[in-house]
Design a protein around this motif. Sequence first.
Motif, PDB file in Angstrom:
ATOM      1  N   ASP A 123      96.371 -12.964 -58.107  1.00 22.25           N
ATOM      2  CA  ASP A 123      95.451 -13.015 -58.997  1.00 22.25           C
ATOM      3  C   ASP A 123      94.729 -13.583 -58.759  1.00 22.25           C
ATOM      4  O   ASP A 123      93.284 -13.477 -59.086  1.00 22.25           O
ATOM      5  CB  ASP A 123      96.341 -14.476 -59.377  1.00 22.25           C
ATOM      6  CG  ASP A 123      97.500 -14.356 -60.497  1.00 22.25           C
ATOM      7  OD1 ASP A 123      98.312 -15.316 -60.796  1.00 22.25           O
ATOM      8  OD2 ASP A 123      97.147 -13.310 -61.010  1.00 22.25           O
ATOM      9  N   GLY A 140      92.059 -11.122 -59.852  1.00 19.98           N
ATOM     10  CA  GLY A 140      91.788 -12.069 -61.411  1.00 19.98           C
ATOM     11  C   GLY A 140      93.023 -11.240 -62.328  1.00 19.98           C
ATOM     12  O   GLY A 140      94.238 -10.640 -61.935  1.00 19.98           O
ATOM     13  N   GLU A 141      92.073 -11.435 -63.798  1.00 18.29           N
ATOM     14  CA  GLU A 141      93.565 -11.525 -64.522  1.00 18.29           C
ATOM     15  C   GLU A 141      93.893 -10.323 -64.835  1.00 18.29           C
ATOM     16  O   GLU A 141      94.644  -9.771 -65.260  1.00 18.29           O
ATOM     17  CB  GLU A 141      92.598 -12.277 -65.686  1.00 18.29           C
ATOM     18  CG  GLU A 141      92.638 -13.682 -65.481  1.00 18.29           C
ATOM     19  CD  GLU A 141      92.530 -14.159 -66.897  1.00 18.29           C
ATOM     20  OE1 GLU A 141      91.822 -15.684 -67.248  1.00 18.29           O
ATOM     21  OE2 GLU A 141      91.545 -13.384 -67.353  1.00 18.29           O
TER      22      GLU A 141
END
Length: 944
Positions: free
Chosen positions: A39, A43-44
Amino acid sequence: MEIRILGPVEPSVPPKPAQVLAVLAVECGKIVPVERLIDLIWGEEPPPQARKSLQVHISSLRRAGLPVEHRAAGYVLSAEPGSVDLHAFRKLVSRAGDEPDLRVKADLLGQALQLWRGTPVVFAQTLDVQRLAAAEAWVDAELALGRHAGLIDRLGTFVTEYPLAERLRGQLMTALARAGRRADAMRVFRETRKVLVDELGVEPGEQLQQLYRDVLEGSRDSRRNYLPRDAGDFTGRDRELGRLLDSDGGVWWIEGPAGVGKSALAVHAAHRLADRYPDGQLFVDLHSPSGALDALLRAMDVPSERIPESVEERAALWRARVSGRRVVIVLDGVTSVSQVRSLLPGSPGCLTLITSRSRLCGLEGVRRVPLDVLSSDEAVTLLQRILGDDRVSAEPDQAQEVARLCGYLPLAVRITGARLAGRAHWPVSKLVRRLSDERSRLDELVADDLAVRAGLELTYRALDENARRAYRIFGFLGLPEVPSFLWAHLLDEDVLDQLVDARLLDVIGSARYRMHELVRLHARELAEAEDQEQEREDVVRRAVVAALSTVDGLTEQLFLAVPRMQDSLGIVTSAARPTDKDAWFAREESLLTRLVERAAELGLAEIASQLAEVLVFAWFGLRNRYEAWERTHTAALEAVWKTGDVRLEAVLRCSLGQMHYKRDNLAQARSWFDTALTLFVDLGDKRGEAVAMNGIGMVCRDLGEYPCALEALGRARELLESQDLEGEAHALYGIGSVKRELGDDEGAFGTLRLAETVYRRARSRRGEALAARGIGLVHRARGELDLAEDHIRRAHEMVAGIGDELLGCYTAQAWAKVLLRKGSLDPAAELIQQALDGCRDVGDRFGEALVRRTLGEWRLAAGDHAGARVVLTDLLPVWNDLTLPLWRARTLRDLGAVHASLGDVEGADRSWREAAGLFTRLGTREREEVRQWPAQWAPPALSR
C-alpha cells in the motif's frame, strides 16, 4: 552501516527499492506487513505482480548489504535505530526537550536539523511536520540566547520552505525587530497576511497580529515585566553596573547598608538587561520563601489553584516553569541565605539579582557586589539630576553640604532632592540650615541609619497636616501595599499624591500604593509618638471594615463541617465587587492575611476574627489556601485568648478543626473540634455545640469510628433541626453516608433524600449535588447502575453549573466507577483523568488517592493487571498516612483481585485476609462479601 532517508536514500539503490528501504527504516526493528508495504509503495492500485515485485526489491536491498529479513507476517530491517538518520533525529529532539541548558538545547536541535538533506521519499508530509517543529524549537532557543542576528538568513530559508507556518514567520519578525530592522519585520507581516489570505482565505492569528502591533509600537518582546519603574536619574555605580551588564547569568548578591541603593541598582540593571532575558523580568519583595514562590509562579502565569502548598513543591514547579527560559529575577530585601535557596532557578539561562543588608555566607557559586555610600561627587550629581543644573550650579558648596548631611546615602539624597524640587522658590542653602539642626533630625527617631532618619524627618515635617496624617496612617497599618479598596476608606487621593511627589509612596499599577520598608517604619514610629492609641486602632479597624465590606460580598455557601457563626458586627457590604474574583484574591491574599494579623497584634480580636472567618468562605475554603487560613486564625486566636472571649475562641477552634479536616489531618482536626465542643457546652451554646459535633462526626466517619460518628452527627442534627438548614442538611448527609458504609441501604436512602431536600430549602446547590452523589453511591453499591448513573450525572451537572472544580472531581470519580461497572472503559478513563488532574491542582490528598484507586480498578478491568498492581500497591502507605482504614481495606480487596487474576494465590490470600479483618473490625457492608471474593474474581470483575 548508516542508513539515511531524510533526503535521497543512502546507501544509493534504485528508486523502488529505495522506497521499500525508507519504509522499513521508519519502522526499524519492527515487522512491516507485506500488505502495508505494498500500500505504501504502490498506493490504492498496485500492479498485479506487486508481491513478486516486492520480493525482487527486497533481494536488491540484500545484495546491497542491507540487513532486511523475512518474517512470517512481513519484513523487518534488523538494524540499530541509531544507525538510521530519522531515529537519530528523533533522539536528538527528545534529548533537547528534556535539556534545561539553553545552549545545549540549541546545539542538540541544530545537530538534528543538520541531518536533513532534502525531501524524504516516503511519509514526506508527516516527517516534514516533525522537522518544522524542531526548527521552531531551535529558533526559540537561539532567540532566547540573544542570537537573533545570525538567525535571520536561516529563518528566511525556513519561511520559504514553509510559507504557511505562522510561527516561523513570527520568529523571523522577532529576530528582525531585535536586530533593529523594524521595517523588514513589518514587511514580513504584510507578506504573511497576503499569503494566508490568498492561499487559505484567512487572516493571520491573534499572536502574529499582536507581534505586529508590538513591532509597530516599538515595544520590547516581553509579556512579563514586573519590575518597578526604573529611576530616570540613576547615578553612579558604574563599576558595579558594568559587572552586572557583562555577566552571562547566574546569581549575584548585592549587599550593603539600608538606604544605599541596592534595589535601585538591581532594578536598573534588570531594565537594561531586559532584551537579553525576553521571557520575563520579575521582582519579588522578600518576606518568606513560600510567599515569594507564590508571587513568582503567579508572575509566570501559574493559576492560584495550581500552586502547591509546600515550599519544596512550589520550588520544583518554579524551576520547571523557568527551565529552558531566559528570565531575570530581582529578589529584594533578603535577610538570610535560607530565604532564597528554594527561589533560585535551575536554568543557567537565568539571571538572579539578590539585594540584602546581610553579608553572603553559605551560598555556593554566587558573585558578590558590595555597595557603600555614594562618593561626594556622585551624591551631588544625583541631586543635580533631580533639581536641574541651574539650582545646583548656583549654590555648589551648599549642594555639597546637603549631600554630606544626607550621609551620601542615595535614599536620603533622593528624598531631600524631591522636597527641593517641589519648592522651586527655596534656595539650597535653606535646606542646609534645616539639616544642620541635629535636634530636628535625631530626637524623635531610633533606627539603624542616622542619615536616612534625617532625610525622612525633613520630608515629613515639610508636609501639611493632612499629608502627615496620611503618612502616619500608612506606616501604622503595617501593610506592604495599600490598594484602593482600603485607602479609599481612609484617605483622600490628593493627599496621597503629595506623598508620591515627596517619594514617600510609590504608585503600583492602578491606584495602588507601596511604602518603602524604612519609610514605613519611620512613619509607624511617628504614629506611635504623635497619635493617641484609640486613633491608631481606629485606623486599623476602619481598614478591616473596608476589607470586610468587599470580601463579605464574595462569600459562597460551602458544605463545611463549620458553617459561619460570627455575627455581622454591623458591616454593610456596599463596596463594589471585583469583576474577576479569583484574580482579585490571588493578588490580595497576602495583604488581607497581613491585615488580620495586624488587627490581632493590636488586640482587635473580634473584628480580626470576623475577617478571618469571612475569608474562609470567600477564598481560603474554596481554593484550599491552607497556609493563609492557618495564619489568620492562629493570629486571631492569640488575640482572643488575651480578651478572654470564650465563644470567639470556640468559633476559631472549630474553623481550625475544619482546616485540618480538609487537609486530611484527622487527628489534629479531632483535637480542635473536641476543645471547641467543650467550650461551647460550658457556654450553653447549642448551635456552637452542634457545629462542633458535625465536625467530630465527619472525622469519626473518615476514621471508621461509625458509632461515634452516628452519635455526634445525630446530636448535631437534633440541635440544628429547623434552626440552621445548611448545618442540619450536612449532619443528615453525614449520617446517610455512614449508613451506606454499614450496609443500611434503606436508612441511607431515607436520610440522604432528606438531606437533599433540606439542602434545597437552604438553597445550597453544592449541598444538593453532594446529597445526589451520595444517593447515587448507594444505588451503585446495590448494583443498580442505571439509577446510580442518573443521580451522579445530575450531581456532576449541578457542580459544573456552580463552577466548583473540587467537588466536580468527586462527582467525576463516582461517575467513572459506574461506567466501569457498565463496561464503558473509554468514557470512564476520561473522567478519571479529569478528576486526577483537578485533585492534584488543589492539593487534595484524599481526593487524589481516591481517584488513583479508581484508576487501579480501571486498569484491572482493562486487563492491565501489572499496571493495576503498581497503582494499588503504591496506595497502601497513603491510606496509612491519612489514617483511613476503610480505604486501605478496599484497596487490599482490589489488590487481592489483581493477584488472583495474575495467578498469585498466595498474594491474593494475603491481601484478602487483611482486608477481611479490617472490614470485620469496622463493621462495614463488605464484611458480608468476603466469602464471595474468590469466585467473584475468577474470572475478574469489578469490585464495589
